[in-house]
Design a protein around this motif. Structure first.
Motif, PDB file in Angstrom:
ATOM      1  N   GLU A  88       8.516 -17.563 -13.567  1.00  0.00           N
ATOM      2  CA  GLU A  88       7.757 -16.524 -12.860  1.00  0.00           C
ATOM      3  C   GLU A  88       7.837 -15.189 -13.603  1.00  0.00           C
ATOM      4  N   ILE A  89       9.008 -14.876 -14.063  1.00  0.00           N
ATOM      5  CA  ILE A  89       9.203 -13.590 -14.747  1.00  0.00           C
ATOM      6  C   ILE A  89       8.423 -13.532 -16.051  1.00  0.00           C
TER       7      ILE A  89
ATOM      8  N   GLN B  17       2.087 -24.315 -11.461  1.00  0.00           N
ATOM      9  CA  GLN B  17       2.545 -22.960 -11.154  1.00  0.00           C
ATOM     10  C   GLN B  17       4.030 -22.841 -11.478  1.00  0.00           C
ATOM     11  N   PRO B  18       4.506 -21.622 -11.746  1.00  0.00           N
ATOM     12  CA  PRO B  18       5.935 -21.451 -12.043  1.00  0.00           C
ATOM     13  C   PRO B  18       6.802 -21.965 -10.887  1.00  0.00           C
ATOM     14  N   MET B  19       7.838 -22.701 -11.223  1.00  0.00           N
ATOM     15  CA  MET B  19       8.754 -23.231 -10.213  1.00  0.00           C
ATOM     16  C   MET B  19      10.165 -22.672 -10.347  1.00  0.00           C
ATOM     17  N   THR B  20      10.370 -21.797 -11.310  1.00  0.00           N
ATOM     18  CA  THR B  20      11.673 -21.145 -11.451  1.00  0.00           C
ATOM     19  C   THR B  20      11.462 -19.642 -11.536  1.00  0.00           C
ATOM     20  N   ALA B  21      12.510 -18.898 -11.235  1.00  0.00           N
ATOM     21  CA  ALA B  21      12.407 -17.440 -11.334  1.00  0.00           C
ATOM     22  C   ALA B  21      12.110 -17.040 -12.768  1.00  0.00           C
ATOM     23  N   GLU B  22      12.698 -17.761 -13.718  1.00  0.00           N
ATOM     24  CA  GLU B  22      12.519 -17.390 -15.113  1.00  0.00           C
ATOM     25  C   GLU B  22      11.059 -17.612 -15.559  1.00  0.00           C
TER      26      GLU B  22
ATOM     27  N   ILE C  47      11.619  -1.996 -14.376  1.00  0.00           N
ATOM     28  CA  ILE C  47      10.664  -2.830 -15.127  1.00  0.00           C
ATOM     29  C   ILE C  47       9.543  -1.964 -15.688  1.00  0.00           C
TER      30      ILE C  47
ATOM     31  N   THR D 298      13.241  -7.412 -16.667  1.00  0.00           N
ATOM     32  CA  THR D 298      13.017  -7.970 -15.334  1.00  0.00           C
ATOM     33  C   THR D 298      14.127  -8.935 -14.970  1.00  0.00           C
TER      34      THR D 298
ATOM     35  N   ARG E 117       4.808 -23.232  -2.909  1.00  0.00           N
ATOM     36  CA  ARG E 117       4.771 -24.292  -3.920  1.00  0.00           C
ATOM     37  C   ARG E 117       6.188 -24.836  -4.043  1.00  0.00           C
ATOM     38  N   HIS E 118       6.339 -26.000  -4.672  1.00  0.00           N
ATOM     39  CA  HIS E 118       7.677 -26.528  -4.901  1.00  0.00           C
ATOM     40  C   HIS E 118       8.444 -25.631  -5.868  1.00  0.00           C
TER      41      HIS E 118
ATOM     42  N   TRP F 260       4.733 -12.826 -15.241  1.00  0.00           N
ATOM     43  CA  TRP F 260       4.360 -11.445 -14.912  1.00  0.00           C
ATOM     44  C   TRP F 260       4.521 -10.521 -16.102  1.00  0.00           C
TER      45      TRP F 260
ATOM     46  N   MET G 277      10.940 -15.766  -5.517  1.00  0.00           N
ATOM     47  CA  MET G 277      11.321 -17.017  -6.172  1.00  0.00           C
ATOM     48  C   MET G 277      12.833 -17.191  -6.147  1.00  0.00           C
TER      49      MET G 277
ATOM     50  N   ILE H  45      14.796 -20.309  -4.285  1.00  0.00           N
ATOM     51  CA  ILE H  45      15.648 -21.250  -5.008  1.00  0.00           C
ATOM     52  C   ILE H  45      17.080 -21.170  -4.485  1.00  0.00           C
TER      53      ILE H  45
END
Lengths: 341, 341, 341, 341, 341, 341
Positions: free
Chosen positions: B290-291, B283-288, A189, B193, A331-332, B294, A305, A309
């Motif tokens: 979140e990515i 807040q972000p709830m999926t990896a995508e 990254i 990422t 968090r959810h 960042w 994350m 999931i």
């Protein structure tokens, strides 16, 4: 990672490759008990054990109250011989999921006969990670930075220790090989970020490779899994990393880099947590240090994350949002019910 | 970006390509006065004006008290006709730096004859950024996500507005084309990422492309440079982005994606600031998601750091550490005195 | 501190002992201009210069607009030859205060002829501080800890550098000798705390003596007074202290303490800021480290409070509470109008 | 502290001096059950009871499942008659530690026959603390401050109440006599700090003696140990202290100090928590108030650290770092394996 | 508020009712200079003075450089005799706004002849506020609470002091009568909240009336406007209020309420800032204390917002959003361009 | 709320009006099991079940170990048929409290035969709340705002959904009808605040009515009580509210308000949490938005405090201060032992 050096200790039986087990396949092997959880199940409680070896982990089918002899006396941390059969059930998104239906009581192996490390979850074969690292080292244009990186990553003894170190003791990348995987992610990254923003790619790569070397001395494998060493607690892996770099240079008879260059590299290590409240005694003062910091965040947070999931334990009620707030991310989380074709 | 549509307004004279000016070259052209700073200089104060056009910016040589007629009545925000000559002086690290020595008084162009936008700093030619974006669009495997991205990025009118929008009004990427550059950086970092951490690359790319579209309505170019629109202040660019996506879909006669898919994309936009205290209502709830978050941080923070280190005004005393704490990063920055060969 | 090593540079004239100047005494000497402040004075502005030498500092009498030739061209940082006479005025609580009435224009000494250090404020003669330190060293019962402390405090070269280092660049104890005074205060408070709470007094004393040694490399005297060195910024004085201890031990041919003991001492240095957000990469894990931390706070904060209350500039309107919030403590301070007999 | 006033209630049997019990010594006495903890012990759980009297506390040897009749029905808060024998086991650092091996079932004394206070842990004989306090009072030079301090500390009734009050209900110095011990520590540390920093020693001593007097009304001994009174919750011990000082002065027929002096003393009490977020409605505005605040911190925090390190329950796995993060300090603590001779 | 008690001091001339001045009306009166601001105006700077009397405030028309003799030597805090004429200009939303065009130089009145208080901005006639308060007092059903409230609000001397006290020294309700207005707002909002949520309305009313009485002793009018008294700084208005309630009760020969009731009322006063970090030593523990706290917030924050939006100085560029972030609310504010018919 | 639409599902038996049950009255009805708590009771544990229907909730008398068959197999979330008798016991302040003494085992109704909603606690009959709302709507002076409010509150389908929605899933107003009650409280408090501070009352009323409409889509009733929907988690109720307003306007053929007016209303919804860290993407920029925010706080926090104080479970030891810190308010609460007559 080879476990041949451990002589006649367990594992005795061939390691079962958990991810490749097929439906109905018979399993007879040793596993480490990673967890033993009781599920309330609306008044009809059952136990599920999580068994692991170096290839991964698998949950047992529910062990109901009337089957408790299958798992009596078995605790987290034991290594057990398990006999069972792989079965399927409908899990996340309707996709079948695998579980191990025990067909005989687990047998606990005395702890003194066991090499715990060989049962700890690993990120799997690290060859492609090392290949990537080694290829990147080869393509570095700065001979100075290459020499510094090689102090560690061309040293076979260090490579062995590094590969055995987890990314954390119980958080992100907490697996054998996790530090290597995390370092690969950060380096990958960070290089893209450097290229995109026109920072020094070699320096960013070197900083990424070195940023967490302190964990090699800060973490250890104990009887109860990963833990932090006394020096890891007293100095912190951040400062330890800076000390390890200094000591590696002191040992040599010839200078590999100048004092000013050492200073910049130590700064990158010390500042990689980004801010004081997260344990960096100094904040990043160069673009390259800043980039390594954010790549470190991205790798750790995306990993947390993904793991949250992917863990079906967070979606027991079958909703597309997690039942609670998984501890890794507080968090959810959301498991999309659609696909994106 | 063409300014031909503005008819007979200024700039009249050919645009000078600032980065390519050679020593001793005579300059006669219009510029926007980006800044007018007084330097104390140990009791012998002088003024330095920062002049800009679409190709970049250059500082004048110091204008001493006895030359003040050269710059009398000139203020930040004016467009001026300047006549001078490019000279060199020893700047950072001893390397020569260029400055514009004025040889005649600046002439202020009446503001009503001026197209300010054509004088604002830009990231330069955006062709390669668009090429990258368009190539990525082509290689997306998810037709659904491609269709959503194309709602905006295959729309010529949107592309023109998007390209004119800065990444922020006065912070990171505050240039014409800055939003496109920032979006390119985010998409590029986020894709790497995603690939490294095995997240959905198409979804991450789509989220990166859409994450800041709200800025197209949230920012504008006013007489004093970039500013935030009323709706940008009242709703915020984060919510505006989610609204714009919804409106674009409502306008169509056919569904491009399902309600659930829209929900996930709106979530990516709404959560891209990562946490509540930074203005994301969720807040972000999926990896995508979140990515993308960042990658957004990495792009913005690396850009701020690069700009702080590259700005010679932060190193007037000639030390390798900045004189103060540049406002973009609020800490000292470090300009390495060595190289890394 | 001797300045003889500086040859024929200034100061030329005998140093005036500022605290002992009597009313009406004639003054002719060199001083460093520590500050030049303009006071609005209800529309009749005047200047007050703060002049300093190694013995202390004194303000000039107000220099009114019609006397401005007395101070023309004089700036903060200059060394000047001043001629004047000591006068009194009614200051805080009605008590007379001293000021220097200039009777001739100040003469600026060219900076290249000046040894700035010899004009910086100092804490005065440090003999009693060294005596206290040396007596404490003698009475230590742990030979190991005494040996470690002696590595630095029995080394004449280190003592000279240590005595020249301020406690901070512009905050508490920002004086030549300030680090020694601060260290004395911390060691004294910490020893009492250790004795009172039954912790290890020798260890607390050693930790107190070593806690800030990193400042010897982190701070320097530049043309504009105290400043932070590049390595002070890049590594921080906390980590620098731990590195200096390691390097001092590495240099020896024989071990002075065990690895575990070094670890504990480095931990004390690294944790002395008490918590991450204040720059300690680790929090104190022993009672002795905790005690040194709080003694450090007490010394720094009491010093800041004393300085704020003693500074008449904070009480210009003559109230018992300060006019504003002095910057050192960021709150109003109180100068009691009563005494406590 | 005498318990004679309680007539024929328990304790009946002579109080055993716990710290002086020798190996093999037979014990037959009453104790308060301070805790009853179940330890998982790898699947073979056992109970350890913590028994206390005024001299200290001792843990029982593990009570295994098959011995549960020894402790059946015994709960935290009971007073019990215990019969057993002192035995040793290898504890921290290999040093032998003492435990009480029960040889007969505990007998619960009905709560109405018990004077709980006489079983609560105390700091031991307070004579030396009172002696120190009284000696300091004698040597005060300010008669005014001495008179104020004497309002409380020359009042026998107040001394009895003060001595019975803990330093907190469950945190630092939570023992009978704990407030006196804490006040002694604060006064001692604060005096040294004042002497070292040249603040007013008498005022600092007075402030230290008075800073926590509000706890006399804010804390009480209930059936379940120490607790906070309603007025302690509704007003807080900080404000209660200021009110108690005012009320004590109002009761007198003659003024002991001026209104301004009262104001300063109330300020010291109100500000001793140092900042608003820790419950001080005002921040310290004098050096003396600041010093009392930091001495308060040093005493409380060093005490918490000492207690955490001295508690073997934090080191059950035998490492030099604590197994977890003791609640008093919320971080790992370190029990050095070496000595410092 | 009558100023008759001040004898032959200024104001001499009849007080002009500023809000009722008509276009073209001639003004000749004394005013307090509340502010003197220089506006850059694109290089042609001018001054605007803000003049005030007890009825309100008005800005002068711009005083250009060539008219500076009109305002020479006039400073903030002066009382001046002004001669001029009311004129209009187009202000916010195109609506005409009034300004005072000076037609003769201002004459400064010597400060010793001036009663500053009579020139300070007031909330205007307070009769309706007192009427509301007195009507509420009459309708209280709890005689106990009525008696407590009457200790202050049936006391004429207290009413005079209370009415003269501002709500803050420079923040919300910083006007003569501001504390009364604020108290009215809090009491009104809190009563509705109590009625709506079924809390005790009498208690909430009493708490609202008493919550800020400490400001009567914490604030004063000095030569430079409102300021905080020493006891206001050393104890804080929150604790002062609790002390004033106690002292008022102590003075009486008969008890008005029980100790427990006093405790609850003091708790309401002490907790009205809601949380420790805002200066309440205790948090609200009853619904009524909680309600008073939020009513206090609502009154203060709505007042700050109204003042920020109503201040044309925040909208000099004519946009519907403020030019910057007004200091009272530290964010942009919005002046709607539409109406809501 | 009618449950007639649910056909022949439970409840079958007439709903018992819990608050009106008299001592000794026989109860035979269906209830939802809201909680099943085990109380330690000094070693003699018992169970208390909390049973609820739409009229309220009541605890069972303690079910001791030897009666466990009464409640065997009953879990939280079940609907049960209960037979028992209302009895009294001495509760808070000595006042008698009611409990249900079970006289026969509970019978669990299969979940598929149950309409959970009809058993959830409600705020009771909402007629007076609707009456108040409708009366306020009638008296609005702004036709535009009335039209906007009527889009929702004159729509019968929306009214049904709105009335069924709780104010939160487990916090304040977590009851059927709770959102309506909360909205009534906010509107009522906000109107008074607007009238008192001279803000626009109609706009404040409209903002209060609309501020939480997003909860209609964000919350749902599931088998385990209230929960948050996926879109409630992914977008948040704050953004959902703004989207719902936009969608309602888009559906109409004619404009009800201008774009600028919509913007202001969406701003009020988006900013009603007051600050970023509480989930508002923007802070209030108008007095009316600010007022709605504080009224929202007042309603929620007063409700939490009332519920905490009214819950006898918080006062089991019979003190006037709560035994612990109730989770709703995270601090001790106070139940006054006196009255205020």
């Amino acid at each position: 990672m080879s476990t041949g050096e451990l002589g006649n200790t367990f594992p005795h039986m061939p390691t079962v490759h958990i991810p490749q087990l097929a439906q109905g396949e018979r399993v007879q092997s040793e596993f480490l008990v990673l967890d033993r959880a009781e599920k309330p199940n609306n008044g009809n409680p059952f136990h599920i054990l999580t068994l692991g070896n170096s290839t991964g982990r698998i949950e047992t089918a529910p062990v109901w109250s009337n089957q408790s002899s299958l798992v009596d006396g078995v605790e987290r941390g034991n290594v057990v011989q398990a006999i069972g059969e792989l079965s399927l059930y409908n899990g996340r998104g309707g996709a079948p999921r695998r579980q191990l239906m025990l067909t005989a009581p687990l047998r606990v192996i005395p702890s003194e006969q066991v090499d715990i490390t060989s049962f700890l979850e690993t990120v799997g074969d690290c060859t492609h990670l090392w290949d990537w690292v080694d290829k990147q080292r080869t393509t570095m244009q700065s001979q100075t930075l290459k020499n510094v990186v090689d102090l560690f990553f061309a040293n076979d003894e260090f490579r062995v220790r590094f590969e055995r170190t987890p990314g954390s003791t119980a958080g992100h990348h907490a697996k054998i090989g996790g530090l290597l995987l995390h370092t690969f992610e950060v380096a990958s990254i960070a290089r893209t970020t450097a290229r995109t923003t026109r920072a020094n790619q070699d320096l960013v790569f070197a900083g990424a490779m070195l940023h967490d070397i302190g964990k090699v001395e800060a973490y250890e494998v104990g009887p109860a899994g990963f833990s932090t060493t006394p020096c890891g607690l007293l100095l912190g892996h951040v400062v330890l990393g800076a000390l390890m770099l200094e000591r590696a240079l002191v040992k040599l008879n010839h200078p590999v880099c100048s004092d000013g260059q050492l200073l910049e590299l130590q700064h990158m290590i010390l500042s990689h947590h980004g801010s004081l409240e997260f344990g960096s005694p100094v904040q990043p003062m160069t673009a390259e240090a800043e980039i390594v910091h954010w790549a470190d965040e991205a790798s750790a947070k995306a990993s947390d994350m993904m793991d949250s999931i992917d863990d079906p334990a967070n979606f027991l009620t079958g909703r597309e949002v997690s039942d609670g707030r998984p501890w890794r991310v507080k968090r959810h989380v959301y498991r999309r019910p659609h696909d994106w074709q």
